[in-house]
Structures are given as structure tokens and as C-alpha cells.
Design an enzyme around this catalytic site. Structure first.
Site, short mmCIF file in Angstrom:
data_model
loop_
_atom_site.label_atom_id
_atom_site.label_comp_id
_atom_site.label_asym_id
_atom_site.label_seq_id
_atom_site.Cartn_x
_atom_site.Cartn_y
_atom_site.Cartn_z
N HIS A 308 0.85 -1.19 0.00
CA HIS A 308 0.00 0.00 0.00
C HIS A 308 0.88 1.23 0.00
O HIS A 308 1.94 1.24 0.64
CB HIS A 308 -0.91 0.02 1.24
CG HIS A 308 -2.07 0.94 1.08
ND1 HIS A 308 -1.98 2.28 1.36
CD2 HIS A 308 -3.32 0.73 0.63
CE1 HIS A 308 -3.15 2.85 1.10
NE2 HIS A 308 -3.98 1.93 0.65
N ASP A 366 -7.90 -5.53 0.41
CA ASP A 366 -8.51 -6.44 -0.55
C ASP A 366 -7.89 -7.83 -0.59
O ASP A 366 -8.26 -8.64 -1.44
CB ASP A 366 -8.53 -5.79 -1.93
CG ASP A 366 -9.68 -4.80 -2.00
OD1 ASP A 366 -10.72 -5.08 -1.36
OD2 ASP A 366 -9.54 -3.75 -2.64
N1 ACO Z 1 3.99 -7.58 -4.96
C1 ACO Z 1 5.30 -7.55 -5.22
N2 ACO Z 1 6.08 -6.47 -5.08
C2 ACO Z 1 5.49 -5.36 -4.67
C3 ACO Z 1 4.12 -5.31 -4.35
C4 ACO Z 1 3.37 -6.48 -4.52
N3 ACO Z 1 2.06 -6.49 -4.24
N4 ACO Z 1 3.81 -4.05 -3.96
C5 ACO Z 1 4.93 -3.35 -4.02
N5 ACO Z 1 5.96 -4.12 -4.43
C6 ACO Z 1 7.37 -3.75 -4.55
C7 ACO Z 1 7.60 -2.87 -5.77
O1 ACO Z 1 7.89 -3.64 -6.91
C8 ACO Z 1 8.78 -2.05 -5.30
O2 ACO Z 1 9.93 -2.87 -5.35
P1 ACO Z 1 11.37 -2.24 -5.72
O3 ACO Z 1 11.68 -1.28 -4.62
O4 ACO Z 1 12.28 -3.40 -5.79
O5 ACO Z 1 11.18 -1.54 -7.04
C9 ACO Z 1 8.48 -1.82 -3.82
O6 ACO Z 1 7.70 -2.94 -3.42
C10 ACO Z 1 7.76 -0.53 -3.53
O7 ACO Z 1 6.50 -0.57 -4.18
P2 ACO Z 1 5.90 0.58 -5.07
O8 ACO Z 1 5.28 -0.03 -6.29
O9 ACO Z 1 6.91 1.64 -5.30
O10 ACO Z 1 4.77 1.10 -4.10
P3 ACO Z 1 3.57 2.02 -4.49
O11 ACO Z 1 3.22 2.77 -3.27
O12 ACO Z 1 3.89 2.81 -5.72
O13 ACO Z 1 2.40 1.01 -4.89
C11 ACO Z 1 0.58 -0.48 -4.70
C12 ACO Z 1 1.39 0.62 -4.02
C13 ACO Z 1 0.12 0.01 -6.10
C14 ACO Z 1 -0.66 -0.77 -3.87
C15 ACO Z 1 1.44 -1.75 -4.85
O14 ACO Z 1 1.84 -2.19 -3.58
C16 ACO Z 1 0.71 -2.87 -5.60
O15 ACO Z 1 0.71 -2.86 -6.83
N6 ACO Z 1 0.09 -3.82 -4.88
C17 ACO Z 1 -0.67 -4.90 -5.51
C18 ACO Z 1 -2.01 -4.40 -6.01
C19 ACO Z 1 -2.98 -4.13 -4.87
O16 ACO Z 1 -3.18 -4.95 -3.99
N7 ACO Z 1 -3.63 -2.96 -4.95
C20 ACO Z 1 -4.66 -2.56 -3.95
C21 ACO Z 1 -4.14 -1.43 -3.11
S1 ACO Z 1 -5.29 -1.03 -1.88
C22 ACO Z 1 -6.54 -0.30 -2.71
O17 ACO Z 1 -6.41 0.45 -3.62
C23 ACO Z 1 -7.84 -0.65 -2.28
#
Ligand code: ACO
Length: 431
Positions: A308, A366
């Protein structure tokens, strides 16, 4: 209001300016960078709004490190335990918990607006039966602007209030119509003798041929999920509603933009994607192989329902939903649920894995919500629609707050342009 000041120096010209920090009621200070462009001729650059507050708001507060979520100051745990979705909607929109009379009036008003114009129902026939319901939802919501010319003056507080009640009342009806269209079943009209979620279930699962028995456990579980999804401050879809609304467009168009933004798998679409992922993993012994794919950056696979932007310790909503999963499945006599078992195991393994620990990735709202939706009979393609029904309360509250602010400005970000500089047109024969 300013408590701290920051001095910015342009090292090439030596020019300095003082930037004031604005103090929130709770949370980190916010530096007011508005004078930068005038004083220094520079803009700020913050893709993805990693450290930028886009607006001032009094609606919802999140402390991502402590796992705190407050709606108008009230902890979401207390609201989940004691309140109802309609009461929470009132709280978000009007700022205070309603008295008994106010809640009854609000509930009555919502009841008066549950039906949709019969012409709207014909819109669904333009969709193929397998059109995703979010496509239908965003289109039908946008089309509502064509039906309510009498109450579209966004600067009239009473018009805004009518819109707020109307959209909260009609979202379940519009969603149920999309579902019935997918099934090829007749539309079931709303029943105002039922509470919000029982009515929703009646429209989804009822058929004209026989009476529909509402399961109160399922209706309460759904109500809880709606409370937990009702608002989340300046998330992507709410920011979209605000940006669209800042142009002065009608509120139905603004909410429709929010529905579109919510659909994405990084946001509300995650609840649908989690179940797809769990089904793809299949059994607990396949978890390590799946997590290896998640950790391989070339693979572009994410652990859906994890991570998140704001929560870096835990998402309080995920904890409530995981606990509710246990209760709902037990109450519905479905404790033996392989997908829930798999999700629990996946969480356990991921939370011990260095990849997720070092990135502070935890289950979000979720990760478990789809398991409850499925247990109460909501089909997978409707999961994000359920989220949209809930978040409508938050979208409306934020839109109202923005429009009621006399200082509202159109949202218009700047950019870091890295394209071609001025060049002369070359005739096609000479290219
Ligand atoms: N699985 C694997 N790796 C992940 C995940 C994940 N679910 N989430 C983040 N990471 C990794 C990224 O690849 C990044 O790695 P790096 O530093 O090696 O490049 C690091 O963790 C930081 O993540 P960011 O993508 O920079 O975090 P951001 O805040 O931009 O994204 C998000 C947040 C979009 C929710 C992301 O965690 C994600 O895509 N999660 C999966 C989708 C999801 O569950 N979305 C629902 C969110 S809650 C909602 O909207 C109701």
C-alpha cells in the site's frame, strides 16, 4: 497557522525564499510550495505524489506507520463494530454522526431515491452480456447527468445534497441491473422496506418467480465491507473525482471518472485479481514457486492484495476483514474454505520473506475481501463494483468538500517537459 519555516536557496543566483509549513490537526506538516514558481520560476517534481498533499481535507485521516484510519476522527474499528454503512455515509458527508432522527430522515431519503429511470434500464441492452460490470457502471453513472437537469447546479447546496442522496441510493440498483444483464435475468426492483445491504442482495439474487430470503449474516458482512471501503482520503479514484470535479463538470461525470480509476488492478480491481491469483496458485505447495515469480522483476507478477502506498506496517481494514472471514465462514457453515486457508498460508509465508519484510509490504484491504464476497454469493466480476458502491460515500464527501470551498481552483498540474524543443515543420517530400 505556520509552525515551521524552511529556507530554500537557489545556489546559482543566491536568491532565497522562506517556505511556510502548514500544520494539520494530526500528522506531518505540509510545506506550502505555492510561492516557488513566482519567487524562483521553478516547479516541483513528484511523480505519483510520493510526498505531495494535493488538497486540504477534514474527512479522513490515515497514519500509515501506526495502521490508523479515522473517518471524521472516529477509528474505523469502532465504526466497523458499531455502525452501519448508511450511518458512516452520513458521517462522511455531513461531518458528524447523525442523531436518531437525522439517521431516520437520511435513510428515508435514500429509500426515496433507490429506483432508476426506466429509460436508464435500456442502456444495459447496448452492452454485450459479458461486458465487464465496471464498464457498465461507469457508463450508466455518467449518463445520469442526462436525467437530472433539475438539480445539477453544483453551487446550490440543496442540489448537491439531492445528488449525494441520489447517487448513494442508486449505486446498488445500477450495479444490480448490470449483474442481471450479465445473467440474462429480469431486473429486480429495489425494496425500500429493507436495509441498504439486504435490498442490494434482494436486487442481486432475487428473481420474480419466487420470494427471496435474505440471509442477515451475509447482509451484515456486506455492510461491514462497505464501511471498511467507504473512504480512504486522497486515493487514486478520489483524487480523480476531485480533479474531474474541479473543472465544474456535473457530479455524475466526476463519480463516473472515479469508477474508471477504481477499476485498475493497482487500486479497486485488486479484489478481483486476488481471487484470480489464489486460484492460479491452487495449493499451498505452489506458494514458493509463485513467490519466486513475484520477486523476479522480469516476470511482472505482483502479490495482489499486498502493499500500500500509505500503510507501511499494517492495514487496519485487512485485520478486521481477516477476522470477519473467520466469523462469516463459520456462521455460513463454510469454515472449511480452501481459498481462505490458502490466503492465510500465503500471508504467513510472505510476511516472513525478506523481499516483503524489507519493502514493508503487508496485506491490504482487498487481500481477504474477495473471500467474503464469494462466500456470500457475489460473483468475482462484481467485486470491484461492490468497492465502488462503498467508495461512492467517500467520493461524494470529497466532491462536496471541494465544491463548497470558496477557494476551489481547477486542478492543473505542471510537468517536467523532456520532449523536442522548437523545430521547423519539414515538408513530407523532404523527410
Ligand atoms: N507484490 C510484489 N512487489 C510489490 C508489491 C506487490 N504487491 N507491492 C509493491 N511491491 C514492490 C515494488 O515492486 C517495489 O519494489 P522495488 O523497490 O524493488 O522496485 C516496492 O515494493 C515498492 O513498491 P511501489 O510499487 O513503489 O509502491 P507504491 O506505493 O507505488 O504502490 C501499490 C502501491 C500500487 C498498492 C502496490 O503495492 C501494488 O501494486 N500492490 C498490488 C495491487 C494491490 O493490492 N492494490 C490494492 C491497493 S489497496 C486499494 O487500492 C484498495
Amino acid at each position: 497557522m505556520a509552525t515551521r519555516q524552511f529556507t530554500l536557496t537557489d545556489n546559482s543566483s543566491g536568491k532565497t525564499s522562506t517556505l511556510e509549513a502548514l500544520s494539520p490537526s494530526v500528522g506531518p506538516d505540509v510545506i506550502n510550495i505555492a510561492p516557488l514558481a513566482k519567487d524562483h520560476g521553478v516547479y516541483t517534481f513528484d511523480p505519483g505524489f510520493m510526498s505531495t498533499a494535493s488538497c486540504e481535507s477534514k474527512i479522513t485521516y490515515i497514519d500509515g506507520d501506526k495502521g490508523v484510519l479515522l473517518y471524521r476522527g472516529y477509528p474505523v474499528e469502532q465504526l466497523a463494530a458499531k455502525s452501519s454503512f448508511l450511518e458512516v455515509s452520513y458521517l462522511l458527508i455531513y461531518g458528524e454522526l447523525p442523531t436518531q432522527t437525522q439517521l431516520e430522515e437520511f435513510t428515508r431519503s435514500i429509500g426515496r431515491h433507490t429506483m432508476i429511470n426506466e429509460s436508464l434500464l435500456r442502456f444495459y441492452n447496448g452492452f454485450h452480456y459479458d461486458a465487464h460490470p465496471m464498464a457498465q457502471l461507469s457508463a450508466v453513472v455518467a449518463s445520469m447527468a442526462g436525467f437530472y437537469h433539475d438539480s445539477l447546479d453544483i453551487y446550490n447546496p440543496r442540489h448537491r445534497e439531492i445528488f449525494a442522496h441520489r447517487i448513494i441510493a442508486k449505486m446498488p440498483t445500477i450495479s444490480a441491473a448490470a449483474y442481471k444483464h450479465m445473467l440474462g435475468q429480469p431486473f429486480v426492483y429495489p425494496r425500500n422496506d429493507l436495509d441498504y445491504c439486504s435490498n442490494l442482495m434482494s436486487m442481486f439474487f432475487g428473481v420474480p418467480a419466487e420470494p427471496f430470503e435474505i440471509d442477515p449474516i451475509a447482509a451484515r458482512a456486506l455492510d461491514l465491507l462497505l464501511i471498511l471501503h467507504a473512504d480512504h482520503e486522497q486515493n487514486a479514484s478520489t483524487s480523480t473525482v476531485r480533479l474531474a470535479g474541479s473543472t465544474g463538470t456535473n457530479p455524475y461525470s466526476a463519480i463516473s471518472s472515479g469508477v474508471a480509476a477504481l477499476w485498475g488492478p493497482s487500486h479497486g480491481g485488486a479484489n478481483e485479481a486476488v481471487l484470480q491469483m489464489l486460484e492460479e496458485i491452487g495449493t499451498a505447495d505452489a506458494i514458493p514457486k509463485f513467490l519466486a515469480r513475484v520477486k523476479d522483476k522480469q516476470d511482472h507478477t505482483k502479490l495482489m492484495g499486498f502493499g500500500h502506498r500509505v500503510y507501511k506496517h499494517f492495514d487496519p481494514r485487512a485485520q478486521i476483514i481477516r477476522e470477519t472471514c473467520h466469523q462469516v465462514l463459520a456462521n455460513l457453515g463454510r469454515s472449511d474454505n480452501p481459498l481462505f486457508e490458502l490466503a492465510l498460508r500465503l500471508e504467513e509465508i510472505a510476511l516472513k520473506d525478506e523481499y516483503f519484510v524489507s519493502r514493508r509490504l503487508y496485506p491490504n484491504v482487498d487481500f481477504y475481501s474477495g473471500i467474503i464476497y464469494r462466500a456470500i454469493g457475489i460473483p468475482q466480476s462484481m467485486f470491484t463494483v461492490m468497492f465502488a458502491i462503498a467508495r461512492t460515500a467517500g467520493w461524494v464527501a470529497h466532491w462536496q468538500e471541494m465544491i463548497a470551498d470558496p477557494g476551489m481552483k481547477i486542478g492543473r498540474p505542471r510537468q517536467l517537459y523532456t520532449g523536442a524543443t522548437t523545430r521547423n515543420y519539414v515538408d513530407i517530400a523532404a523527410r
